[in-house]
Design an enzyme around this catalytic site. Sequence first.
Site, PDB file in Angstrom:
ATOM      1  CG  MET A  52      16.931  43.077  45.464  1.00  0.00           C
ATOM      2  SD  MET A  52      16.363  42.343  47.019  1.00  0.00           S
ATOM      3  CE  MET A  52      17.834  41.507  47.586  1.00  0.00           C
ATOM      4  CE  LYS A 110      47.759  46.273  14.323  1.00  0.00           C
ATOM      5  NZ  LYS A 110      46.652  46.071  13.370  1.00  0.00           N
TER       6      LYS A 110
END
Lengths: 645, 169
Positions: free
Chosen positions: A508, A193
């Site tokens: 699946m 920052k």
Amino acid sequence: MSSPTTPLPSAVRTPARAAGGDQHATRGPEPELITGAEAVVRTLELLGVTDVFGLPGGAILPVYDPLLEAKTLRHILVRHEQGAGHAAEGYAAASGRVGVAIATSGPGATNLVTAIADAYMDSVPLLAITGQVFSTLMGTDAFQEADIVGITMPITKHSFLVKQAADIPLAIASAFHIASTGRPGPVLVDITKDAQQETAPFVWPVKLDLPGYRPIAKVHGKQVQAAAQLLASGKRPVLYVGGGVVRARADDELLALADLTGAPVVTTLMARGAFPDSHPSNLGMPGMHGTVPAVLALQESDLLVAVGARFDDRVTGKASLFAPDAKVVHIDIDPAEIGKIRTAEVPIVGDAKEVLGDLASAFRDLGAQPAQPYAAWWERIRSLQHQYPLGYTPTSDGLLSPQHVITRIGEISGPEAVYASGVGQHQMWAAQFIRYERPGAWLNSGGAGTMGYAVPAAMGAKVSQPDRVVWAIDGDGCFQMTNQELATCVINDIPIKVAVINNSSLGMVRQWQTLFYDGRYSNTHLNTGHGSVRVPDFVKLAEAYGALGIRVEKEEDVDAAIRLALETNDRPVVIDFVVSADAMVWPMVPQGVSNSGVQYARDHAPSWDDEAPGSGVDPDFVMPAPEGGVEPVSEADAIAGAEER
Amino acid sequence: MSRHVLSLLVEDKPGLLTRVAGLFARRGFNIESLAVGSSEVQGLSRITVVVDVEELPLEQVTKQLNKLINVIKIVELEPEQSVLHEHVLVKVKVDTATRPQVLEIVELFRAQVVDVTPEALVIELVAGSQRTAGLLKMLEQYGIRELAQSGLLAMGRGPKSITERIPRS
């Protein structure tokens, strides 16, 4: 490397958006002093980036302020950082450009991890920019701190931790270059920052300094010659085409080589669209759920020309029994892929586009060819195609056949559309039953198998290709993982179409439970489909988001719903296709066995000596694509390209 | 398994060691020894890694290492054509009776005593792995109080340099 620094890519020198570039270009001796945050935005603009997907938070807040003034950079606010990551992937995969995702530190960054891993497995050029806590707080377990560079180290091509504003332009330009060149992949730039807040002179262009990065190898001419010789002398060659051909956009060169040699082509899950499905030499997809002709052609081949393919276990089955009689020519831009799974008799490191072009020339130069190249081989393949066409058995419970729905979506929308899928049964059906004619038309999570990829990837694809129809072919399980991005689509006018192939289960997994766990359905029922409580109700969910929701339960309504979706472009569309949970993906090679054990349908394996046409086909069997591959195409057509020489 | 000595020329960047070590760990290879230090080129470090792997996985690891952006060059050093040395510091318990015996061993191995107290000696040896192992074996009987060893350092014999044709800034 002869020069001390890597030359700048053209994209860095001359940004695509020249107008944006010029106004920022630094002239004279005094570079402008700007904040690191402004440098992030400006660098992206200078690199030609026009769209980014992201979500702000504390540690990336400074960057979001100058985004408001950005002229050539559009930021699309997602609802979850994973969505930003997959959107950037879809954006990149559909267009070939670098996708960019932005997130804050800590959880914002970790939410990107799945998408980064996905991009790593599928070689997607992805630039991930994350905010990091103040450099003075790093390592102190500060609020929303995570060591994202460390976390993503095994799943990024490279990463940068930037702690000074002055380093931002170079880091982002380097990341962009690394992500998009050589074997593409995700690159992370983590910016503290304080680096975003402090000011530094903005110097552009930057000089890349990557002495250890040599993405492009010079193609070895002798190896190409050797490969051409093998192709000329081989009796049963197969061009085994992988996703690298899509990434390299080497489809023209592949087509030329296939036509020139007359060799059959198989396109892996990642390569669907690299070679036209309408071409008579295309045998379809190989692998666990590949077509029988593609699987067995590889298995019986005496020469594999692998291009941008990596012998994934889902393709090879048990690798030690894969294509036992084949010599291997392995073409890949990444030397580490060659010999990783299968020893290559002829390794060729290079860009697929360049190598395929060279290989065609070398083959042409050899001249002498048999009049009917690979005639006996084609006879065998055509026989397999007659006997084992791609198809499916209709459902017996009166519910929709998912294969029919997906086939119709492909047929009605056509090859110019983009199809992004989630992961599971619907993914396999979409790979099998939609006919792809161009690279970038098929997007999916192949390597990582990331459920939830479809909706955000389709969103990203639509942003990069606004004029194309973009479908997300999703499952009811996958859709529930990332459907929050429907909000992003509605708010930002990104009208994707979502087809939820709703079998009310993790299909699946359920299929494997049917086949390998005695039908004991442990935790696969999702209660979204037929006869269930429908939590959530996908039509209501779509409507809640401001999308058009449609439910389709009868076969006669399928086409009308698809057409309505195609006509609706003022908002996203979600079609809830209520399909049978019992439909299974066939053919199938059970895990861990030889591909020779491919099963055409349940308990039905092709017999090696029984070549009587039609003997393998169930009378009710549906073959949805009679014009391609199934009803061939005379021998003469198949080898027409070869004869044209 | 066979022992291989890899010499890596790398950019001196934060996290580099993690990237290299991580690559070995991910592929399940055990690093036998590791030595890192600066090279003669500013900004470039040299890593010497000793691994115990078969040829084929070694090739794969080498290729993967080469893909790391900050790795500039990798050379496998053949033991016959290389100088392979490690640095050992060992503290041995002594008393008036054992000190002459220990000193004799030190002499035999051409090692050095670098610290002396009535109860202990600190012995230093820079040598190949065999000689250092031999010294340690001989000293064991007197009681090794403390042991610090560097990773193996390696350099090819002859006039050639690993940094030839490497950009120098």
